[in-house]
Design an enzyme around this catalytic site. Structure first.
Site, PDB file in Angstrom:
ATOM      1  N   LYS A 113       0.832  -1.200   0.000  1.00 47.24           N
ATOM      2  CA  LYS A 113       0.000   0.000   0.000  1.00 47.24           C
ATOM      3  C   LYS A 113       0.872   1.258   0.000  1.00 47.24           C
ATOM      4  O   LYS A 113       0.375   2.350  -0.260  1.00 47.24           O
ATOM      5  CB  LYS A 113      -0.956  -0.024   1.188  1.00 47.24           C
ATOM      6  CG  LYS A 113      -2.063  -1.048   1.039  1.00 47.24           C
ATOM      7  CD  LYS A 113      -3.047  -1.003   2.180  1.00 47.24           C
ATOM      8  CE  LYS A 113      -2.439  -1.455   3.492  1.00 47.24           C
ATOM      9  NZ  LYS A 113      -1.974  -2.850   3.459  1.00 47.24           N
ATOM     10  N   TYR A 146       1.260   4.161   6.434  1.00 56.29           N
ATOM     11  CA  TYR A 146       2.616   3.624   6.322  1.00 56.29           C
ATOM     12  C   TYR A 146       3.653   4.753   6.348  1.00 56.29           C
ATOM     13  O   TYR A 146       4.723   4.607   6.930  1.00 56.29           O
ATOM     14  CB  TYR A 146       2.774   2.836   5.024  1.00 56.29           C
ATOM     15  CG  TYR A 146       2.153   1.466   5.016  1.00 56.29           C
ATOM     16  CD1 TYR A 146       1.640   0.872   6.170  1.00 56.29           C
ATOM     17  CD2 TYR A 146       2.060   0.747   3.830  1.00 56.29           C
ATOM     18  CE1 TYR A 146       1.070  -0.388   6.142  1.00 56.29           C
ATOM     19  CE2 TYR A 146       1.491  -0.525   3.790  1.00 56.29           C
ATOM     20  CZ  TYR A 146       1.004  -1.076   4.950  1.00 56.29           C
ATOM     21  OH  TYR A 146       0.448  -2.335   4.916  1.00 56.29           O
TER      22      TYR A 146
END
Length: 355
Positions: A113, A146
């Site tokens: 991702k 992230y």
């Protein structure tokens, strides 16, 4: 010098496999989780809540790790909340460890991702990368937890002078119960239900995923990669993709997974068939199956994470990674993807998690 590992998220797919590998190689290994595993021989469980700094201070008071492996995250309703919560978890942990000055290396596990966007924004950024994805691809101009996790590691590294590594696996295949991202076990449960009911094993995803190239990451090879990067000078302060080292097409693999269970495989038929809808209402059916075969886990949602499998297999593009960076620096391990799934199926059967 003694190597002392703190595995954060030791109850998950990545953390539990990593802990077992570290212990087998002679590391003193602590496993931190809210409900830490106690079934891994040699693992020293640490119960703590990453969102509670006092809990962390008490739990880590007498632990001085040399290497920290962060494999944990928490799913929230929005990406903004994912950023706030998951960034805080990393920050709280590293702030708590900072006064000890024992940490030499921090390894953070994120995923693809990084390149594709967060759960609710696949294909919406307008800047999806060409595949195979490469580590030098710039961050997407959208919110992504992230990135927040990485930034917390970078800031703490600069403050405390430890080295770091970022690990970006594609779909991790391995055993875990109660894990939020668990394609291998989810497909094993789906196949078991198909066998019991006579339903066809219908591919749930998109045409792009059915026909395109893909790859996955065996939890065992991810564990090897984490240890390699944390103990190899040339790999420090680097971000890496990590997969099995091969590519495949789901239209090639799907029937082989079905054959393993002795069931009928149905491929992409022009329509996406979300697995979350396919398994909806099967909770009592799974309890009945668990009772019939004396399985250890009667709760379907503890084994299957259909929502995540749907996200992976429903992508509108083919997705695979480039592994050149790791190869050039000396990580040459390889894992056959069929064996990743078949080994997992046998393990799940042996441990009485599927019939």
């Amino acid at each position: 010098m003694e190597k002392i590992a703190l595995v954060v998220g030791a109850s998950g797919i990545t953390g539990s496999n990593l802990a077992e590998k570290l212990i087998s190689e002679g590391w003193t290994t602590y496993g931190l989780a809210r409900g830490p595993k106690t079934d891994i021989q040699g693992l020293r469980p640490v119960a703590a809540d990453l969102l509670d700094t006092q809990s962390l201070k008490v739990a880590l008071a007498h632990i001085a790790p040399t290497h920290v492996f962060i494999t944990s995250w928490m799913r929230n309703d929005t990406e903004a909340e994912n950023i706030r919560v998951n960034g805080m978890m990393v920050r709280n942990l590293l702030d708590t460890l900072s006064p000890k000055s024992s940490v030499q290396h921090v390894a953070l596990v994120t995923g693809l991702k990084h390149y594709l966007g967060p759960f609710d924004a696949y294909a919406k950024s307008g800047t999806l990368p060409e595949t195979p994805v490469r580590e030098e691809h710039p961050r997407l101009p959208i919110e992504n937890f992230y990135y927040a996790q990485e930034d917390e590691v970078y800031a703490a590294s600069e403050r405390d002078e430890f080295t770091w590594s970022i690990h970006r696996p594609h779909t991790v295949i391995g055993k875990a119960v109660g894990n939020a991202m668990n394609m291998g076990t989810t497909l094993a449960v789906y196949a078991s239900i198909c066998k019991e009911t006579g339903r066809p094993f219908q591919f749930p995803g998109s045409e792009a995923q059915w026909n395109g190239l893909s790859d996955v990451t065996d939890a065992r090879i991810l564990a090897e990669h984490l240890i390699w990067a944390s103990t190899t000078e040339a790999a420090k302060n680097q971000a890496f993709n990590i997969t099995n080292g091969e590519v495949f097409r789901w239209k090639w693999l799907w029937s082989q997974l079905a054959d393993r269970f002795g069931i009928e495989a149905k491929g992409f038929d022009g329509t996406i068939h979300p697995l979350e809808a396919e398994l909806a209402g099967d909770e009592q059916l799974w309890r009945d199956i668990a009772s019939r075969y004396q399985l250890k886990e009667p709760e379907l949602n503890r084994l299957a994470s259909a929502w995540h499998t749907d996200l992976d297999l429903g992508r509108p593009i083919e997705v695979m990674t480039d592994m050149s960076k790791s190869r050039k620096l000396g990580f040459t391990l390889y894992q056959d993807t069929r064996d990743s799934f078949f080994d997992l199926f046998e393990q799940l059967k042996a441990e009485k998690l599927i019939p």
